[in-house]
Design a protein around this motif. Structure first.
Motif, short mmCIF file in Angstrom:
data_model
loop_
_atom_site.label_atom_id
_atom_site.label_comp_id
_atom_site.label_asym_id
_atom_site.label_seq_id
_atom_site.Cartn_x
_atom_site.Cartn_y
_atom_site.Cartn_z
N GLY A 119 -27.26 43.92 -6.96
CA GLY A 119 -26.13 43.90 -6.75
C GLY A 119 -25.32 42.71 -6.54
N THR A 120 -23.98 42.29 -6.93
CA THR A 120 -23.28 40.82 -6.17
C THR A 120 -22.23 41.44 -5.03
OG1 THR A 120 -23.89 40.71 -8.33
CG2 THR A 120 -22.30 39.15 -7.65
N LEU A 121 -22.20 40.20 -4.80
CA LEU A 121 -21.31 41.08 -3.34
C LEU A 121 -19.45 40.45 -4.60
CD1 LEU A 121 -20.72 41.03 -0.46
CD2 LEU A 121 -20.49 38.33 -0.22
N LYS A 122 -19.01 41.47 -4.23
CA LYS A 122 -17.89 41.29 -5.07
C LYS A 122 -16.25 40.73 -3.98
CE LYS A 122 -15.11 44.81 -6.39
NZ LYS A 122 -14.98 46.35 -6.89
N ASP A 123 -16.67 40.84 -2.42
CA ASP A 123 -15.21 40.33 -1.91
C ASP A 123 -15.29 40.93 -0.42
OD1 ASP A 123 -13.05 40.09 -0.88
OD2 ASP A 123 -11.79 41.83 -1.05
N VAL A 124 -15.51 40.58 0.78
CA VAL A 124 -15.20 40.30 1.51
C VAL A 124 -13.76 40.61 2.74
CG1 VAL A 124 -15.87 39.44 3.81
CG2 VAL A 124 -17.00 38.50 1.73
N MET A 125 -14.25 41.97 3.11
CA MET A 125 -12.78 42.58 3.82
C MET A 125 -13.16 42.20 5.17
SD MET A 125 -12.43 46.20 1.87
CE MET A 125 -13.76 46.88 3.43
N GLU A 126 -12.21 41.67 5.92
CA GLU A 126 -11.78 41.19 6.98
C GLU A 126 -11.15 42.09 8.07
OE1 GLU A 126 -10.73 36.55 7.86
OE2 GLU A 126 -10.46 37.12 5.63
N THR A 127 -12.01 42.86 8.81
CA THR A 127 -11.45 43.48 10.13
C THR A 127 -11.61 43.17 11.86
OG1 THR A 127 -13.06 45.27 9.87
CG2 THR A 127 -12.46 45.74 8.54
N GLY A 128 -11.24 44.38 12.06
CA GLY A 128 -10.68 43.66 13.85
C GLY A 128 -12.41 43.25 14.43
N ALA A 129 -13.60 44.45 13.77
CA ALA A 129 -14.26 44.09 14.89
C ALA A 129 -15.51 42.85 13.93
CB ALA A 129 -14.71 45.50 14.65
N ASN A 130 -15.97 43.69 13.00
CA ASN A 130 -16.24 42.62 12.16
C ASN A 130 -16.44 42.70 10.40
OD1 ASN A 130 -17.92 45.15 12.67
ND2 ASN A 130 -18.47 44.82 10.13
N ASP A 131 -16.31 41.51 9.56
CA ASP A 131 -16.32 41.76 8.09
C ASP A 131 -17.17 42.73 7.09
OD1 ASP A 131 -14.92 39.55 8.72
OD2 ASP A 131 -16.65 38.57 7.68
N VAL A 132 -16.25 43.41 6.10
CA VAL A 132 -16.97 44.32 5.01
C VAL A 132 -17.75 44.19 4.14
CG1 VAL A 132 -16.90 46.18 4.52
CG2 VAL A 132 -16.18 45.73 6.43
N TYR A 133 -18.68 43.90 3.91
CA TYR A 133 -19.14 42.93 2.68
C TYR A 133 -18.98 43.87 1.25
CZ TYR A 133 -21.59 38.65 4.48
OH TYR A 133 -21.48 37.37 5.01
N VAL A 134 -18.22 43.77 0.09
CA VAL A 134 -17.74 44.61 -1.06
C VAL A 134 -18.64 44.64 -2.04
CG1 VAL A 134 -16.10 45.81 -2.19
CG2 VAL A 134 -15.53 44.70 -0.09
N ILE A 135 -20.00 45.41 -2.27
CA ILE A 135 -21.19 44.86 -3.06
C ILE A 135 -21.16 45.68 -4.25
CG2 ILE A 135 -24.00 44.75 -2.92
CD1 ILE A 135 -23.57 44.31 -0.15
N ALA A 136 -20.95 44.47 -5.87
CA ALA A 136 -20.43 45.95 -6.74
C ALA A 136 -22.04 46.18 -7.41
CB ALA A 136 -20.29 44.94 -7.82
N LEU A 137 -23.05 46.90 -7.00
CA LEU A 137 -24.23 47.89 -7.53
C LEU A 137 -24.39 47.60 -8.70
CD1 LEU A 137 -24.48 50.22 -4.26
CD2 LEU A 137 -25.30 48.16 -3.88
#
Length: 174
Positions: A119-137
């Motif tokens: 897939g492709t990395l679509k977005d990065v969500m910044e959270t308190g603990a760690n970032d979360v990669y939003v991947i379009a599969l």
């Protein structure tokens, strides 16, 4: 890779002497103290690309209050409301090892442990603990992957890919 990075957006004017209130889109609002100039991205051809020299900086709650050299009235600065403040890569904050600019990660190919593109990395969500990669599969689903060492095995911005390990259960809800 991006040549310019957004560091803030002008939300409104501040007072009558040409100051603006800036919502920072950078992790460190204090970085505005070190900036000498910014480039505007207004979305309009006649004002986008305008370079402004920062005369003074102060802070109010989560905002930076900026005064630009040569702009001394509310009328002069009003046209820049909702404009993004950009800095060239050369003025960007220095990154530590294994840190990346989000703008450089978006759009990278995502590969599994075997090197197969999934897939492709679509977005990065910044959270308190760690970032979360939003991947379009590739199959149309979306994977939310925590950006932690156990999941992100390799990032190669120049080669254009991220190699990941998907923890058990992460694909169940995708």
């Amino acid at each position: 890779m991006e040549d310019f990075f957004k560091v803030g957006i002008i939300t409104s004017t501040h007072g009558l002497r040409g100051e603006v209130k800036v919502y920072p889109t950078t992790d460190d609002v204090k970085r505005f103290k070190r900036l000498k100039k910014v480039t505007l991205d207004t979305g309009r051809a006649q004002t986008s690309g305008t370079e402004l020299e920062i005369e003074s900086v102060k802070f109010f709650k989560q905002f930076a209050i900026l005064k630009f050299k040569g702009i001394d009235s509310i009328e002069d600065v009003e046209k820049y409301r909702k404009a993004f403040l950009m800095v060239p890569r050369s003025d960007a904050v220095r990154l530590r090892k294994d840190e990346y600019f989000i703008a450089d990660l978006i759009g990278l190919a995502v590969r599994d442990e075997d090197g197969t593109e999934i897939g492709t990395l679509k977005d990065v969500m910044e959270t308190g603990a760690n970032d979360v990669y939003v991947i379009a599969l590739s199959d149309g689903r979306e994977l939310l992957l925590p950006a932690i060492r156990q999941c992100v095995l390799e990032v190669d911005v120049e080669a254009g890919f991220i190699r990941i390990h998907i923890l058990d259960g992460l694909l169940d809800g995708a």
